[in-house]
Design a protein around this motif. Structure first.
Motif, PDB file in Angstrom:
ATOM      1  N   ASN A  12     -34.470  69.880  16.399  1.00  0.00           N
ATOM      2  CA  ASN A  12     -34.545  68.514  15.894  1.00  0.00           C
ATOM      3  C   ASN A  12     -34.287  67.553  17.045  1.00  0.00           C
ATOM      4  O   ASN A  12     -33.714  67.902  18.059  1.00  0.00           O
ATOM      5  CB  ASN A  12     -33.611  68.279  14.703  1.00  0.00           C
ATOM      6  CG  ASN A  12     -32.146  68.331  15.089  1.00  0.00           C
ATOM      7  OD1 ASN A  12     -31.702  67.589  15.948  1.00  0.00           O
ATOM      8  ND2 ASN A  12     -31.394  69.208  14.454  1.00  0.00           N
ATOM      9  N   ARG A  13     -34.718  66.357  16.863  1.00  0.00           N
ATOM     10  CA  ARG A  13     -34.646  65.361  17.928  1.00  0.00           C
ATOM     11  C   ARG A  13     -33.201  65.015  18.305  1.00  0.00           C
ATOM     12  O   ARG A  13     -32.913  64.737  19.453  1.00  0.00           O
ATOM     13  CB  ARG A  13     -35.388  64.102  17.510  1.00  0.00           C
ATOM     14  CG  ARG A  13     -36.838  64.373  17.141  1.00  0.00           C
ATOM     15  CD  ARG A  13     -37.789  63.900  18.198  1.00  0.00           C
ATOM     16  NE  ARG A  13     -39.150  64.210  17.790  1.00  0.00           N
ATOM     17  CZ  ARG A  13     -39.895  65.124  18.378  1.00  0.00           C
ATOM     18  NH1 ARG A  13     -39.415  65.812  19.381  1.00  0.00           N
ATOM     19  NH2 ARG A  13     -41.113  65.359  17.975  1.00  0.00           N
ATOM     20  N   GLU A  14     -32.283  65.039  17.346  1.00  0.00           N
ATOM     21  CA  GLU A  14     -30.886  64.720  17.653  1.00  0.00           C
ATOM     22  C   GLU A  14     -30.288  65.735  18.615  1.00  0.00           C
ATOM     23  O   GLU A  14     -29.589  65.373  19.560  1.00  0.00           O
ATOM     24  CB  GLU A  14     -30.052  64.667  16.372  1.00  0.00           C
ATOM     25  CG  GLU A  14     -30.340  63.457  15.522  1.00  0.00           C
ATOM     26  CD  GLU A  14     -29.524  63.444  14.242  1.00  0.00           C
ATOM     27  OE1 GLU A  14     -28.522  64.167  14.156  1.00  0.00           O
ATOM     28  OE2 GLU A  14     -29.898  62.691  13.336  1.00  0.00           O
ATOM     29  N   ASP A  15     -30.543  67.036  18.372  1.00  0.00           N
ATOM     30  CA  ASP A  15     -30.037  68.076  19.272  1.00  0.00           C
ATOM     31  C   ASP A  15     -30.620  67.891  20.673  1.00  0.00           C
ATOM     32  O   ASP A  15     -29.906  67.995  21.672  1.00  0.00           O
ATOM     33  CB  ASP A  15     -30.385  69.470  18.762  1.00  0.00           C
ATOM     34  CG  ASP A  15     -29.616  69.856  17.517  1.00  0.00           C
ATOM     35  OD1 ASP A  15     -28.602  69.197  17.207  1.00  0.00           O
ATOM     36  OD2 ASP A  15     -30.028  70.822  16.859  1.00  0.00           O
ATOM     37  N   LYS A  16     -31.903  67.622  20.731  1.00  0.00           N
ATOM     38  CA  LYS A  16     -32.557  67.454  22.022  1.00  0.00           C
ATOM     39  C   LYS A  16     -31.981  66.242  22.754  1.00  0.00           C
ATOM     40  O   LYS A  16     -31.714  66.303  23.953  1.00  0.00           O
ATOM     41  CB  LYS A  16     -34.068  67.297  21.818  1.00  0.00           C
ATOM     42  CG  LYS A  16     -34.862  67.317  23.087  1.00  0.00           C
ATOM     43  CD  LYS A  16     -36.345  67.320  22.793  1.00  0.00           C
ATOM     44  CE  LYS A  16     -37.142  67.385  24.067  1.00  0.00           C
ATOM     45  NZ  LYS A  16     -38.579  67.400  23.824  1.00  0.00           N
ATOM     46  N   ASN A  17     -31.756  65.170  22.032  1.00  0.00           N
ATOM     47  CA  ASN A  17     -31.182  63.960  22.628  1.00  0.00           C
ATOM     48  C   ASN A  17     -29.774  64.237  23.131  1.00  0.00           C
ATOM     49  O   ASN A  17     -29.412  63.826  24.237  1.00  0.00           O
ATOM     50  CB  ASN A  17     -31.190  62.822  21.609  1.00  0.00           C
ATOM     51  CG  ASN A  17     -30.766  61.507  22.230  1.00  0.00           C
ATOM     52  OD1 ASN A  17     -31.113  61.199  23.357  1.00  0.00           O
ATOM     53  ND2 ASN A  17     -30.020  60.727  21.473  1.00  0.00           N
ATOM     54  N   LEU A  18     -28.977  64.939  22.342  1.00  0.00           N
ATOM     55  CA  LEU A  18     -27.607  65.273  22.748  1.00  0.00           C
ATOM     56  C   LEU A  18     -27.610  66.119  24.027  1.00  0.00           C
ATOM     57  O   LEU A  18     -26.833  65.859  24.956  1.00  0.00           O
ATOM     58  CB  LEU A  18     -26.892  66.016  21.622  1.00  0.00           C
ATOM     59  CG  LEU A  18     -25.436  66.382  21.857  1.00  0.00           C
ATOM     60  CD1 LEU A  18     -24.596  65.142  22.107  1.00  0.00           C
ATOM     61  CD2 LEU A  18     -24.897  67.154  20.670  1.00  0.00           C
ATOM     62  N   LEU A  19     -28.485  67.110  24.087  1.00  0.00           N
ATOM     63  CA  LEU A  19     -28.575  67.948  25.289  1.00  0.00           C
ATOM     64  C   LEU A  19     -28.998  67.122  26.505  1.00  0.00           C
ATOM     65  O   LEU A  19     -28.492  67.327  27.604  1.00  0.00           O
ATOM     66  CB  LEU A  19     -29.550  69.104  25.064  1.00  0.00           C
ATOM     67  CG  LEU A  19     -29.078  70.193  24.128  1.00  0.00           C
ATOM     68  CD1 LEU A  19     -30.223  71.151  23.806  1.00  0.00           C
ATOM     69  CD2 LEU A  19     -27.907  70.947  24.724  1.00  0.00           C
ATOM     70  N   SER A  20     -29.894  66.194  26.294  1.00  0.00           N
ATOM     71  CA  SER A  20     -30.348  65.338  27.396  1.00  0.00           C
ATOM     72  C   SER A  20     -29.213  64.458  27.897  1.00  0.00           C
ATOM     73  O   SER A  20     -29.010  64.317  29.107  1.00  0.00           O
ATOM     74  CB  SER A  20     -31.524  64.487  26.918  1.00  0.00           C
ATOM     75  OG  SER A  20     -31.928  63.614  27.935  1.00  0.00           O
ATOM     76  N   LEU A  21     -28.469  63.870  26.969  1.00  0.00           N
ATOM     77  CA  LEU A  21     -27.334  63.024  27.364  1.00  0.00           C
ATOM     78  C   LEU A  21     -26.275  63.836  28.102  1.00  0.00           C
ATOM     79  O   LEU A  21     -25.748  63.399  29.128  1.00  0.00           O
ATOM     80  CB  LEU A  21     -26.713  62.362  26.123  1.00  0.00           C
ATOM     81  CG  LEU A  21     -27.564  61.301  25.435  1.00  0.00           C
ATOM     82  CD1 LEU A  21     -26.937  60.907  24.097  1.00  0.00           C
ATOM     83  CD2 LEU A  21     -27.737  60.089  26.333  1.00  0.00           C
ATOM     84  N   TYR A  22     -25.981  65.022  27.591  1.00  0.00           N
ATOM     85  CA  TYR A  22     -24.997  65.897  28.225  1.00  0.00           C
ATOM     86  C   TYR A  22     -25.445  66.262  29.639  1.00  0.00           C
ATOM     87  O   TYR A  22     -24.656  66.252  30.577  1.00  0.00           O
ATOM     88  CB  TYR A  22     -24.773  67.157  27.376  1.00  0.00           C
ATOM     89  CG  TYR A  22     -23.809  68.129  27.993  1.00  0.00           C
ATOM     90  CD1 TYR A  22     -22.443  67.934  27.887  1.00  0.00           C
ATOM     91  CD2 TYR A  22     -24.270  69.245  28.691  1.00  0.00           C
ATOM     92  CE1 TYR A  22     -21.549  68.822  28.468  1.00  0.00           C
ATOM     93  CE2 TYR A  22     -23.389  70.135  29.271  1.00  0.00           C
ATOM     94  CZ  TYR A  22     -22.033  69.925  29.155  1.00  0.00           C
ATOM     95  OH  TYR A  22     -21.149  70.788  29.742  1.00  0.00           O
ATOM     96  N   GLY A  23     -26.718  66.569  29.788  1.00  0.00           N
ATOM     97  CA  GLY A  23     -27.255  66.958  31.087  1.00  0.00           C
ATOM     98  C   GLY A  23     -27.121  65.879  32.147  1.00  0.00           C
ATOM     99  O   GLY A  23     -27.048  66.165  33.335  1.00  0.00           O
ATOM    100  N   GLY A  24     -27.034  64.613  31.718  1.00  0.00           N
ATOM    101  CA  GLY A  24     -26.926  63.510  32.659  1.00  0.00           C
ATOM    102  C   GLY A  24     -25.498  63.182  33.073  1.00  0.00           C
ATOM    103  O   GLY A  24     -25.280  62.301  33.906  1.00  0.00           O
ATOM    104  N   LEU A  25     -24.527  63.887  32.504  1.00  0.00           N
ATOM    105  CA  LEU A  25     -23.129  63.613  32.821  1.00  0.00           C
ATOM    106  C   LEU A  25     -22.693  64.233  34.149  1.00  0.00           C
ATOM    107  O   LEU A  25     -23.269  65.230  34.583  1.00  0.00           O
ATOM    108  CB  LEU A  25     -22.218  64.157  31.705  1.00  0.00           C
ATOM    109  CG  LEU A  25     -22.346  63.523  30.325  1.00  0.00           C
ATOM    110  CD1 LEU A  25     -21.473  64.274  29.332  1.00  0.00           C
ATOM    111  CD2 LEU A  25     -21.987  62.049  30.365  1.00  0.00           C
TER     112      LEU A  25
END
Length: 108
Positions: free
Chosen positions: A75-88
């Motif tokens: 789902n898009r929320e999981d993908k968005n969360l992973l993307s945000l985490y990856g940028g930390l």
């Protein structure tokens, strides 16, 4: 990441095909194959080639990570969360992991 076996890959192909409202016949024709080609793959009558899997993933407009990691839970929320985490930054990732562990233990 969950262990993914061949049967799970076939299930995921069917899942993402249905999400995109594509028939097996339509996908087979788009792949330049005869109309029952994908049906034979999904029913494990013929083996799936890696090159065909990559074409399917592109056709479904998802990434390889979406296909293997998120699978049916995509789902898009999981993908968005992973993307945000990856940028930390590294230390911020540790903070997030520790926070999630504490939160998870409180919810048990």
């Amino acid at each position: 990441m969950n262990n993914v076996d061949y049967d799970e890959i076939l299930k995921r192909i069917r899942y993402f095909r249905n999400v995109r409202s594509l028939t097996a016949k339509d996908v087979s024709i788009r792949l330049g194959k005869n109309q029952d080609y994908l049906t034979k793959i999904e029913n494990n009558i013929i083996d799936l080639k890696v090159s065909v899997l990559l074409e399917l993933i592109k056709m479904f407009d998802i990434s390889v990570m979406d296909f293997f990691y998120l699978g049916e839970r995509f789902n898009r929320e999981d993908k968005n969360l992973l993307s945000l985490y990856g940028g930390l930054r590294k230390e911020d990732k540790r903070f997030v992991i520790n926070f999630l562990k504490r939160l998870n233990s409180m919810n048990k």
